[in-house]
Design a protein around this motif. Structure first.
Motif, mmCIF file in Angstrom:
data_model
loop_
_atom_site.group_PDB
_atom_site.id
_atom_site.type_symbol
_atom_site.label_atom_id
_atom_site.label_comp_id
_atom_site.label_asym_id
_atom_site.label_seq_id
_atom_site.Cartn_x
_atom_site.Cartn_y
_atom_site.Cartn_z
ATOM 1 N N ARG A 1 8.266 3.142 -8.125
ATOM 2 C CA ARG A 1 9.325 3.199 -7.113
ATOM 3 C C ARG A 1 9.668 1.807 -6.602
ATOM 4 O O ARG A 1 10.841 1.476 -6.391
ATOM 5 N N CYS A 2 8.639 0.981 -6.419
ATOM 6 C CA CYS A 2 8.874 -0.387 -5.968
ATOM 7 C C CYS A 2 9.709 -1.147 -6.996
ATOM 8 O O CYS A 2 10.669 -1.836 -6.631
ATOM 9 N N MET A 3 9.377 -1.021 -8.273
ATOM 10 C CA MET A 3 10.133 -1.719 -9.311
ATOM 11 C C MET A 3 11.576 -1.200 -9.381
ATOM 12 O O MET A 3 12.519 -1.973 -9.592
ATOM 13 N N TRP A 4 11.753 0.101 -9.186
ATOM 14 C CA TRP A 4 13.098 0.691 -9.222
ATOM 15 C C TRP A 4 13.955 0.108 -8.112
ATOM 16 O O TRP A 4 15.110 -0.288 -8.335
ATOM 17 N N LEU A 5 13.414 0.056 -6.890
ATOM 18 C CA LEU A 5 14.167 -0.484 -5.768
ATOM 19 C C LEU A 5 14.377 -1.990 -5.914
ATOM 20 O O LEU A 5 15.455 -2.516 -5.611
ATOM 21 N N ARG A 6 13.330 -2.692 -6.357
ATOM 22 C CA ARG A 6 13.426 -4.147 -6.486
ATOM 23 C C ARG A 6 14.556 -4.534 -7.438
ATOM 24 O O ARG A 6 15.320 -5.468 -7.181
ATOM 25 N N ALA B 1 0.865 -1.177 0.000
ATOM 26 C CA ALA B 1 0.000 0.000 0.000
ATOM 27 C C ALA B 1 0.902 1.227 0.000
ATOM 28 O O ALA B 1 2.092 1.133 0.332
ATOM 29 N N PRO B 2 0.384 2.390 -0.349
ATOM 30 C CA PRO B 2 1.216 3.592 -0.295
ATOM 31 C C PRO B 2 1.809 3.785 1.098
ATOM 32 O O PRO B 2 1.105 3.766 2.104
ATOM 33 N N GLY B 3 3.133 3.960 1.161
ATOM 34 C CA GLY B 3 3.798 4.153 2.437
ATOM 35 C C GLY B 3 4.071 2.885 3.207
ATOM 36 O O GLY B 3 4.586 2.943 4.327
ATOM 37 N N VAL B 4 3.760 1.712 2.640
ATOM 38 C CA VAL B 4 3.992 0.431 3.313
ATOM 39 C C VAL B 4 4.898 -0.408 2.426
ATOM 40 O O VAL B 4 4.673 -0.508 1.214
ATOM 41 N N TRP B 5 5.916 -1.016 3.043
ATOM 42 C CA TRP B 5 6.907 -1.782 2.291
ATOM 43 C C TRP B 5 7.150 -3.120 2.968
ATOM 44 O O TRP B 5 7.139 -3.224 4.194
ATOM 45 N N THR B 6 7.373 -4.147 2.146
ATOM 46 C CA THR B 6 7.711 -5.486 2.632
ATOM 47 C C THR B 6 9.042 -5.899 2.019
ATOM 48 O O THR B 6 9.176 -5.936 0.792
ATOM 49 N N LEU B 7 10.001 -6.202 2.868
ATOM 50 C CA LEU B 7 11.307 -6.688 2.428
ATOM 51 C C LEU B 7 11.353 -8.182 2.721
ATOM 52 O O LEU B 7 11.271 -8.595 3.881
ATOM 53 N N PRO C 1 11.964 4.025 1.834
ATOM 54 C CA PRO C 1 13.277 3.372 1.687
ATOM 55 C C PRO C 1 14.082 4.046 0.584
ATOM 56 O O PRO C 1 13.532 4.496 -0.421
ATOM 57 N N ASP C 2 15.399 4.091 0.786
ATOM 58 C CA ASP C 2 16.236 4.748 -0.214
ATOM 59 C C ASP C 2 17.605 4.083 -0.237
ATOM 60 O O ASP C 2 18.003 3.393 0.711
ATOM 61 N N LEU C 3 18.304 4.287 -1.345
ATOM 62 C CA LEU C 3 19.667 3.798 -1.502
ATOM 63 C C LEU C 3 20.620 4.985 -1.410
ATOM 64 O O LEU C 3 20.335 6.074 -1.921
ATOM 65 N N ALA C 4 21.759 4.767 -0.767
ATOM 66 C CA ALA C 4 22.748 5.829 -0.629
ATOM 67 C C ALA C 4 24.136 5.257 -0.871
ATOM 68 O O ALA C 4 24.444 4.145 -0.423
ATOM 69 N N ASP C 5 24.967 6.025 -1.579
ATOM 70 C CA ASP C 5 26.354 5.612 -1.788
ATOM 71 C C ASP C 5 27.180 5.848 -0.526
ATOM 72 O O ASP C 5 28.152 5.129 -0.264
ATOM 73 N N ALA C 6 26.806 6.853 0.253
ATOM 74 C CA ALA C 6 27.519 7.151 1.503
ATOM 75 C C ALA C 6 26.517 7.748 2.481
ATOM 76 O O ALA C 6 25.520 8.371 2.072
ATOM 77 N N LEU C 7 26.760 7.573 3.746
ATOM 78 C CA LEU C 7 25.889 8.117 4.777
ATOM 79 C C LEU C 7 26.338 9.532 5.126
ATOM 80 O O LEU C 7 27.539 9.864 5.044
ATOM 81 N N PRO C 8 25.411 10.395 5.536
ATOM 82 C CA PRO C 8 25.784 11.774 5.883
ATOM 83 C C PRO C 8 26.789 11.818 7.035
ATOM 84 O O PRO C 8 26.847 10.912 7.870
ATOM 85 N N ALA C 9 27.584 12.872 7.066
ATOM 86 C CA ALA C 9 28.538 13.060 8.160
ATOM 87 C C ALA C 9 27.784 13.119 9.483
ATOM 88 O O ALA C 9 26.743 13.774 9.590
ATOM 89 N N GLY C 10 28.294 12.446 10.481
ATOM 90 C CA GLY C 10 27.662 12.437 11.791
ATOM 91 C C GLY C 10 26.551 11.425 11.931
ATOM 92 O O GLY C 10 25.908 11.350 12.990
ATOM 93 N N PHE C 11 26.283 10.625 10.861
ATOM 94 C CA PHE C 11 25.233 9.610 10.945
ATOM 95 C C PHE C 11 25.591 8.614 12.053
ATOM 96 O O PHE C 11 26.680 8.027 12.063
ATOM 97 N N GLY C 12 24.681 8.410 12.986
ATOM 98 C CA GLY C 12 24.895 7.461 14.065
ATOM 99 C C GLY C 12 25.564 8.036 15.287
ATOM 100 O O GLY C 12 25.760 7.319 16.289
#
Length: 515
Positions: free
Chosen positions: A73-78, A29-35, A118-129
């Motif tokens: 978006r689902c197909m792009w991530l999949r 559903a919109p805003g709901v994801w299953t991995l 959900p998103d893909l990132a090549d690097a995490l932002p500075a200070g992440f965590g």
């Protein structure tokens, strides 16, 4: 999802996910994801619902139903995630983000969080965590905007501290800062998990609410945060998805009912028009009976045709056409009207069946799981077994070929064809009609299949004994000759002519059972 609860959940869930492989991603559903993950090592599904104040993240043994058509978006991530392994994890818990490190491929990190998609990132932002700084309890009481500088001071935490006596609030804030993660509390409305706002809103927390803040809520206590998140998420998310699916199903039923009613109403106008066309048959017959009295190549606006009972019947004509051409036109119009009425009867039966099914709460075939997948706009439904005396073959390239076994079958063969199918017939003499079916206009047919279809036409023709010339045309350009008898046609435009040497073994090699 409350940030301090997310802190405990990320610390427990991250190690459970590390080392597992992603099998697929869905968007129920919109805003709901299953991995969907490799089954070994824990629950096979990770569910995420994004939304301000309504975010969820949980591991589950069950997954929601998925729509027939995934979102873009689902197909792009999949495409970018399927088959990749989760190598490790890190979390920015004040921002409620869990970053899962991926095996080599597009994007190094899969970032999940109830606050965003959900998103893909090549690097995490500075200070992440990085661990956040903490204010004093007094500032939490006095500054409503303290969360802007300290996002871990959530609304739920502020409400808890405000309900405690002075002095006790600082001790509780210090305990939360240390992140003991000892027990977890799921609060669900006593009337059910769908409760709306205010004190009856469902909540999952890393602390127990004071009695005055849990009026109307049933408390469920857990020692394991993954278990607590799974219980809470299933209790809140699944009923909402089920209600959404039921509402969508009802909407589709209403649309199917309205569509069938509109179509049935339009049938009446179509029926009147087609009956008027079919009635031109009498004009055509009267004109044919009187044709010998007039110049059949002459043109006139009308003709007074004498009838057997001595009366005269005036027939309006198209004065741009000769009498002979008018007669052929009237027969064609009448035949068109009769065909249309036959089709209309079948369509009305189907529409009434759809309407009855919708009244019973049943969706038409192909619509049960969601919106029907649109068919290719050129694809047509092919009747099966509607014409007797038809032999069926399949070319070496997989194309279906039909051949008439008699003059009547040749005449009726086009009932099984689309306008863009190919028609074959031996040139300059009698022979069988052959149809090669195509799936859509302009579909390329290999030369081998064209030669095989032409050979099948030549084998049942006057030229079966030697080299044959075979005509090839689209079905749309082949028309029956009025009054010419079964199987007599004229070709308005040829595609090409093929020269073939008929192979006596061709029929046995390409023959298929059935009509």
């Amino acid at each position: 999802m409350e940030a301090n609860l997310f802190r405990c959940l990320a610390a427990a869930l991250g190690p459970l996910l590390a080392g597992r492989r992603i099998e697929k991603l869905h968007g129920p559903a919109p805003g709901v994801w299953t991995l969907t993950l490799q089954a070994a090592g824990g629950a096979p599904y990770v569910l995420l619902r994004v939304g301000r104040g309504e975010g969820l993240l949980l591991a589950s043994d069950h997954k929601p139903e998925n729509p027939a058509d995934p979102s873009a978006r689902c197909m792009w991530l999949r495409k970018r995630l399927t088959g990749r392994r989760l190598l490790g994890w890190t979390a920015d818990w004040p921002a409620r983000l869990l970053a899962l490190e991926l095996s080599p491929g597009p994007g190094r990190w899969l970032v999940l969080g109830p606050g965003g998609e959900p998103d893909l990132a090549d690097a995490l932002p500075a200070g992440f965590g990085a661990e956040p700084s903490w204010p004093e309890a007094a500032r939490v009481r006095d500054d409503p905007g303290v969360w802007r500088e300290h996002p871990q001071i959530t609304r739920e935490l502020r409400r808890l501290l405000a309900a405690l006596p002075p002095g006790r609030d600082q001790a509780v804030l210090d305990a939360v800062r240390r992140g003991g993660c000892a027990r977890f509390f799921a609060y669900l409305p006593e009337a059910g998990p769908g409760g709306g706002s205010g004190p009856a809103r469902p909540r999952l927390l890393a602390w127990r609410l004071p009695p005055e803040l849990r009026a109307g809520l049933a408390e469920h206590v857990f020692d394991d945060v993954v278990e607590a998140a799974g219980f809470f998420g299933r209790a809140v998310l699944f009923p909402q998805l089920r209600a959404r699916a039921e509402a969508a199903s009802q909407k589709r039923l209403d649309a199917a009912r309205a569509r069938a009613l509109r179509a049935l109403e339009s049938l009446e106008a179509d029926r009147a028009r087609l009956e008027a066309l079919a009635a031109r048959s009498q004009d055509a017959q009267d004109l044919r009976g009187a044709l010998y009295l007039f110049d059949k190549h002459g043109k006139r606006p009308y003709l007074d045709a004498p009838r057997g009972d001595g009366s005269v019947r005036r027939i309006a004509l198209d004065q741009r056409l000769t009498l002979l051409e008018n007669m052929e036109r009237l027969f064609r119009l009448a035949a068109k009207g009769r065909r249309g009425l036959d089709f209309l009867a079948g369509r009305e039966e189907r529409l009434r069946a759809e309407l009855a099914a919708a009244e019973r709460g049943e969706l038409p075939p192909g619509r049960e799981g969601g919106a029907a997948r649109p068919a290719d706009r050129h694809t047509v439904e092919r009747p099966a077994g509607a014409v007797p005396g038809v032999a069926r073959f399949r070319t070496s390239d997989g194309f279906v070929v039909l051949r008439g076994k008699s003059a009547r079958a040749n005449h009726d063969l086009r009932k099984l064809a689309s306008p863009f199918d190919l028609w074959f017939h031996a040139a300059d003499g009698p022979g069988a009609h052959v149809i090669l079916r195509r799936d859509f206009p302009d579909q390329a047919v290999p030369e081998a299949s064209l030669a095989e279809a032409a050979g099948l036409a030549a084998l049942r023709s006057h030229a079966a004994g030697g080299r044959a010339e075979v005509l090839c045309a689209q079905v749309r350009h082949v028309r029956a000759i009025t009054g010419g008898g079964p199987g007599k046609v004229a070709v308005d435009r040829l595609e090409r002519t093929l020269a073939v040497d008929p192979d006596p073994d061709l029929e046995a090699r390409l023959a298929e059972a059935g009509p």
